[in-house]
Design a protein around this motif. Structure first.
Motif, PDB file in Angstrom:
ATOM      1  N   VAL A  18       0.837  -1.204   0.000  1.00  0.00           N
ATOM      2  CA  VAL A  18       0.000   0.000   0.000  1.00  0.00           C
ATOM      3  C   VAL A  18       0.869   1.250   0.000  1.00  0.00           C
ATOM      4  O   VAL A  18       0.613   2.201  -0.745  1.00  0.00           O
ATOM      5  N   LEU A  35      -5.763  -1.120  -5.864  1.00  0.00           N
ATOM      6  CA  LEU A  35      -5.289  -2.080  -4.861  1.00  0.00           C
ATOM      7  C   LEU A  35      -6.280  -3.233  -4.736  1.00  0.00           C
ATOM      8  O   LEU A  35      -7.457  -3.017  -4.443  1.00  0.00           O
ATOM      9  N   GLY A  39     -10.550  -5.945   1.471  1.00  0.00           N
ATOM     10  CA  GLY A  39     -10.969  -4.544   1.539  1.00  0.00           C
ATOM     11  C   GLY A  39     -10.734  -3.895   2.889  1.00  0.00           C
ATOM     12  O   GLY A  39     -10.258  -2.756   2.968  1.00  0.00           O
ATOM     13  N   ILE A  42      -6.910  -3.392   3.554  1.00  0.00           N
ATOM     14  CA  ILE A  42      -6.397  -2.297   2.729  1.00  0.00           C
ATOM     15  C   ILE A  42      -6.864  -0.956   3.283  1.00  0.00           C
ATOM     16  O   ILE A  42      -6.088   0.003   3.370  1.00  0.00           O
ATOM     17  N   GLN A  43      -8.129  -0.892   3.678  1.00  0.00           N
ATOM     18  CA  GLN A  43      -8.681   0.360   4.210  1.00  0.00           C
ATOM     19  C   GLN A  43      -7.965   0.778   5.482  1.00  0.00           C
ATOM     20  O   GLN A  43      -7.694   1.972   5.701  1.00  0.00           O
ATOM     21  N   THR A  58      -9.755   0.752  -4.732  1.00  0.00           N
ATOM     22  CA  THR A  58      -9.615  -0.615  -4.214  1.00  0.00           C
ATOM     23  C   THR A  58     -10.584  -1.574  -4.914  1.00  0.00           C
ATOM     24  O   THR A  58     -11.607  -1.172  -5.454  1.00  0.00           O
TER      25      THR A  58
END
Length: 338
Positions: A18, A35, A39, A42-43, A58
């Motif tokens: 990231v 990305l 989820g 990543i968030q 994403t």
């Protein structure tokens, strides 16, 4: 241009993936970084940054292919894995390139299954940059194909020549064949038959290259089968790390050696940079119908940034279109020899 990045692949995922993607989004503002992966994970990573570039988006993928997972089985069973989804976005035309630091075998399997090969390409090959005294040498194949035929190695020479011209700016790349000796008659049947094909081609073939000559800069491209190339790649990585670690350990033994190391820093720093895989980003999987960059499993943010850079360069320079065009002409001359 949109680049799909496997956010869950690699030893340092998703944090470094990231981070590298954000750096790329900031640097390549005319492109979009997508990305792919869990989820929520990543968030959480994105929320640690004050500002998230607008060109970062994403795509959720619920599964992850582990480094220990069997490649083909994982791709067929884990259809919603970050690797499969990343490559799938390119296959659907929703991204121009895929970047992953995940399971290499799984990335190759996914790319071959979903992207297929370019017209005329028999087998795809991974092209890895090796530092030399005079610059960079591209070694192909380093792991995609371990059961090579002469035509495969011949096509590797053609594909990597296009890559070297477009990405490294080498006007007439010198192509060498990795072998156990310089003489024409050296090697096994694969080497001898490949030598004949390369000798009668329009490529700038400079003959056989021995292992000890790889870093001398005698060739801009070295072709070999994937098993040998992969062993060589990992040996080179270990040797470079071992030498630098040994120098540091020896230097710590006395004040004078520490001082000597300090004074040598200006000379050692460039050497360390040349042997750092992160400087080159990743290795392209040449021959598939799309852009696919395979990164080292230990890739950090710098490596991911550079991998995205290479992916964008491959797409902008239309490398695949050039490969198809050149292979049509090259295969015609190869068929005469065969």
């Amino acid at each position: 241009m949109k680049v799909a990045v496997d956010a869950m692949g690699g030893d340092k995922a998703p944090h470094e993936i990231v981070k590298g993607s954000i750096l790329a989004a900031q640097q390549f503002q005319d492109s979009e970084i997508l990305l792919v992966g869990d989820g929520k994970a990543i968030q959480r990573e994105l929320e640690s940054y004050r500002t998230i570039p607008k060109n970062i988006t994403t795509h959720h993928a619920s599964q992850v292919v582990g480094m220990e997972d069997p490649a083909t089985y994982s791709i067929r069973q884990k259809t919603n894995s970050s690797i499969t989804q990343t490559v799938g976005l390119v296959a659907k035309g929703e991204a121009v390139a895929a970047v992953s630091a995940g399971n290499t075998g799984a990335v190759v399997a996914a790319a071959t299954l979903h992207l297929r090969t370019l017209k005329g390409v028999r087998r795809p090959g991974i092209a890895a940059p090796f530092p030399t005294r005079s610059g960079v040498c591209l070694v192909i194949d380093v792991g995609a194909n371990i059961a090579c035929k002469p035509i495969h190695l011949f096509q590797y020479g053609v594909m990597s020549t296009i890559f070297s011209k477009c990405i490294f700016g080498v006007k007439d790349p010198r192509v060498g064949l990795l072998n156990i000796g310089e003489e024409d008659a050296k090697g096994n049947d694969l080497a001898k038959e490949t030598f004949a094909l390369l000798s009668h081609s329009q490529l700038n073939f400079v003959g056989n290259i021995e292992g000890r000559e790889i870093f001398d800069g005698k060739a801009d491209i070295i072709v070999c089968e994937g098993f040998v190339g992969n062993v060589m790649l990992k040996f080179a990585e270990g040797l470079a790390t071992g030498i630098l670690s040994t120098i540091k350990a020896e230097a710590m033994k006395s004040f004078w050696s520490k001082l000597g190391l300090f004074l040598c820093k200006p000379a050692i720093a460039p050497l360390k940079a040349k042997t750092d895989f992160a400087e080159y980003g990743g290795a392209p999987l040449l021959g598939v119908n799309g852009v696919c960059i395979i990164c080292h499993g230990r890739s950090d943010s710098k490596a991911i940034l550079n991998a995205i850079r290479v992916a964008l360069q491959l797409s902008k320079n239309k490398v695949n279109e050039h490969i198809v065009s050149e292979l049509e002409k090259a295969d015609a001359s190869a068929s005469i020899v065969m």
